[in-house]
Scaffold this motif. Structure first.
Motif, PDB file in Angstrom:
ATOM      1  N   LEU A  42       0.537  -1.123   0.142  1.00 41.77           N
ATOM      2  CA  LEU A  42       0.003  -0.077   0.002  1.00 41.77           C
ATOM      3  C   LEU A  42       0.897   1.225   0.029  1.00 41.77           C
ATOM      4  CD1 LEU A  42      -3.165   1.094   0.437  1.00 41.77           C
ATOM      5  CD2 LEU A  42      -2.516   1.120   2.787  1.00 41.77           C
ATOM      6  N   LEU A  43       2.080   1.344   0.623  1.00 42.68           N
ATOM      7  CA  LEU A  43       2.794   2.345   0.711  1.00 42.68           C
ATOM      8  C   LEU A  43       3.822   2.354  -0.484  1.00 42.68           C
ATOM      9  CD1 LEU A  43       3.772   2.246   4.346  1.00 42.68           C
ATOM     10  CD2 LEU A  43       2.205   3.598   3.378  1.00 42.68           C
ATOM     11  N   LEU A  44       4.354   1.256  -0.778  1.00 37.08           N
ATOM     12  CA  LEU A  44       5.607   1.199  -1.929  1.00 37.08           C
ATOM     13  C   LEU A  44       4.755   1.165  -3.157  1.00 37.08           C
ATOM     14  CD1 LEU A  44       7.983  -1.096  -0.355  1.00 37.08           C
ATOM     15  CD2 LEU A  44       7.858   1.491  -0.383  1.00 37.08           C
ATOM     16  N   GLY A  45       3.537   0.525  -3.570  1.00 36.91           N
ATOM     17  CA  GLY A  45       3.151   0.371  -4.826  1.00 36.91           C
ATOM     18  C   GLY A  45       2.995   1.768  -5.610  1.00 36.91           C
ATOM     19  N   PRO A  46       2.400   2.627  -5.171  1.00 35.85           N
ATOM     20  CA  PRO A  46       2.298   3.983  -5.832  1.00 35.85           C
ATOM     21  C   PRO A  46       3.664   4.446  -6.154  1.00 35.85           C
ATOM     22  CG  PRO A  46       0.812   3.863  -4.053  1.00 35.85           C
ATOM     23  CD  PRO A  46       1.789   3.034  -3.707  1.00 35.85           C
ATOM     24  N   LEU A  47       4.647   4.256  -5.383  1.00 41.27           N
ATOM     25  CA  LEU A  47       5.974   5.038  -5.943  1.00 41.27           C
ATOM     26  C   LEU A  47       6.613   3.892  -6.975  1.00 41.27           C
ATOM     27  CD1 LEU A  47       7.490   5.207  -2.257  1.00 41.27           C
ATOM     28  CD2 LEU A  47       6.747   7.070  -3.609  1.00 41.27           C
ATOM     29  N   ALA A  48       6.524   2.620  -6.981  1.00 37.74           N
ATOM     30  CA  ALA A  48       6.821   1.966  -8.061  1.00 37.74           C
ATOM     31  C   ALA A  48       6.137   1.971  -9.111  1.00 37.74           C
ATOM     32  CB  ALA A  48       6.965   0.412  -7.618  1.00 37.74           C
ATOM     33  N   GLY A  49       4.937   2.129  -8.855  1.00 37.72           N
ATOM     34  CA  GLY A  49       4.053   2.594 -10.356  1.00 37.72           C
ATOM     35  C   GLY A  49       4.624   3.780 -11.135  1.00 37.72           C
ATOM     36  N   ALA A  50       4.817   4.805 -10.380  1.00 40.65           N
ATOM     37  CA  ALA A  50       5.251   6.201 -10.577  1.00 40.65           C
ATOM     38  C   ALA A  50       6.692   6.064 -11.227  1.00 40.65           C
ATOM     39  CB  ALA A  50       5.342   7.395  -9.335  1.00 40.65           C
ATOM     40  N   VAL A  52       8.095   3.559 -12.669  1.00 41.24           N
ATOM     41  CA  VAL A  52       7.761   2.777 -14.044  1.00 41.24           C
ATOM     42  C   VAL A  52       6.964   3.663 -15.265  1.00 41.24           C
ATOM     43  CG1 VAL A  52       6.405   0.884 -15.252  1.00 41.24           C
ATOM     44  CG2 VAL A  52       7.494   0.411 -12.922  1.00 41.24           C
ATOM     45  N   PHE A  53       6.223   4.565 -14.781  1.00 35.06           N
ATOM     46  CA  PHE A  53       5.729   5.459 -15.712  1.00 35.06           C
ATOM     47  C   PHE A  53       6.584   6.492 -16.138  1.00 35.06           C
ATOM     48  CE2 PHE A  53       3.137   9.440 -16.312  1.00 35.06           C
ATOM     49  CZ  PHE A  53       2.329   9.062 -17.472  1.00 35.06           C
ATOM     50  N   GLU A  54       7.497   7.073 -15.278  1.00 35.27           N
ATOM     51  CA  GLU A  54       8.448   7.977 -15.577  1.00 35.27           C
ATOM     52  C   GLU A  54       9.378   7.311 -16.472  1.00 35.27           C
ATOM     53  OE1 GLU A  54      10.047   9.478 -12.102  1.00 35.27           O
ATOM     54  OE2 GLU A  54       8.210  10.630 -11.553  1.00 35.27           O
ATOM     55  N   GLY A  55       9.766   6.020 -16.310  1.00 37.13           N
ATOM     56  CA  GLY A  55      10.837   5.492 -17.123  1.00 37.13           C
ATOM     57  C   GLY A  55      10.131   5.266 -18.634  1.00 37.13           C
ATOM     58  N   VAL A  57       7.974   7.222 -19.929  1.00 36.37           N
ATOM     59  CA  VAL A  57       7.898   8.474 -20.587  1.00 36.37           C
ATOM     60  C   VAL A  57       9.449   8.878 -20.994  1.00 36.37           C
ATOM     61  CG1 VAL A  57       7.607  11.040 -20.234  1.00 36.37           C
ATOM     62  CG2 VAL A  57       5.957   9.510 -19.287  1.00 36.37           C
ATOM     63  N   ALA A  58      10.317   8.570 -20.241  1.00 38.95           N
ATOM     64  CA  ALA A  58      11.853   8.778 -20.517  1.00 38.95           C
ATOM     65  C   ALA A  58      12.346   8.209 -21.886  1.00 38.95           C
ATOM     66  CB  ALA A  58      12.755   8.523 -19.355  1.00 38.95           C
ATOM     67  N   LEU A  59      11.665   6.844 -22.020  1.00 38.51           N
ATOM     68  CA  LEU A  59      12.099   6.074 -23.340  1.00 38.51           C
ATOM     69  C   LEU A  59      11.423   6.733 -24.642  1.00 38.51           C
ATOM     70  CD1 LEU A  59      11.795   2.533 -21.895  1.00 38.51           C
ATOM     71  CD2 LEU A  59      13.924   3.763 -22.862  1.00 38.51           C
ATOM     72  N   LEU A  60      10.244   7.026 -24.387  1.00 37.65           N
ATOM     73  CA  LEU A  60       9.516   7.631 -25.381  1.00 37.65           C
ATOM     74  C   LEU A  60      10.106   9.006 -25.940  1.00 37.65           C
ATOM     75  CD1 LEU A  60       5.859   6.805 -24.764  1.00 37.65           C
ATOM     76  CD2 LEU A  60       7.460   5.627 -26.089  1.00 37.65           C
ATOM     77  N   ARG A  61      10.587   9.771 -25.030  1.00 36.84           N
ATOM     78  CA  ARG A  61      11.319  11.218 -25.423  1.00 36.84           C
ATOM     79  C   ARG A  61      12.312  10.955 -26.335  1.00 36.84           C
ATOM     80  NH1 ARG A  61      10.910  14.897 -20.002  1.00 36.84           N
ATOM     81  NH2 ARG A  61       8.597  15.324 -20.241  1.00 36.84           N
ATOM     82  N   HIS A  62      13.267   9.889 -26.167  1.00 36.17           N
ATOM     83  CA  HIS A  62      14.382   9.835 -27.134  1.00 36.17           C
ATOM     84  C   HIS A  62      14.036   9.291 -28.560  1.00 36.17           C
ATOM     85  CE1 HIS A  62      16.492  10.274 -23.419  1.00 36.17           C
ATOM     86  NE2 HIS A  62      17.634  10.968 -24.196  1.00 36.17           N
TER      87      HIS A  62
END
Length: 62
Positions: A42-50, A52-55, A57-62
């Protein structure tokens, strides 16, 4: 019109319900681990999801 048989045949004799089974110590410990894991996720799940989402986004920018 209405025929009363005076409760015939008699009802079955009353029997108490069998006692409910208690959980064992091992089952109790497993439930505690599952609850602890769910609270941790419950505490770590949102951080891990964020992350992965940022990763992605970073792959799509290049």
């Amino acid at each position: 019109m209405f025929l009363d048989h005076n409760g015939w045949p008699p009802p079955e004799p009353w029997r108490p319900k069998p006692p409910r089974r208690r959980i064992t110590v091992r089952q109790e410990r497993m439930i505690a681990w599952i609850i602890g894991f769910n609270l941790l996720m419950l505490l770590l799940g949102p951080l891990a999801g964020a992350t992965v989402f940022e990763g992605v986004v970073a792959l799509l920018r290049h």
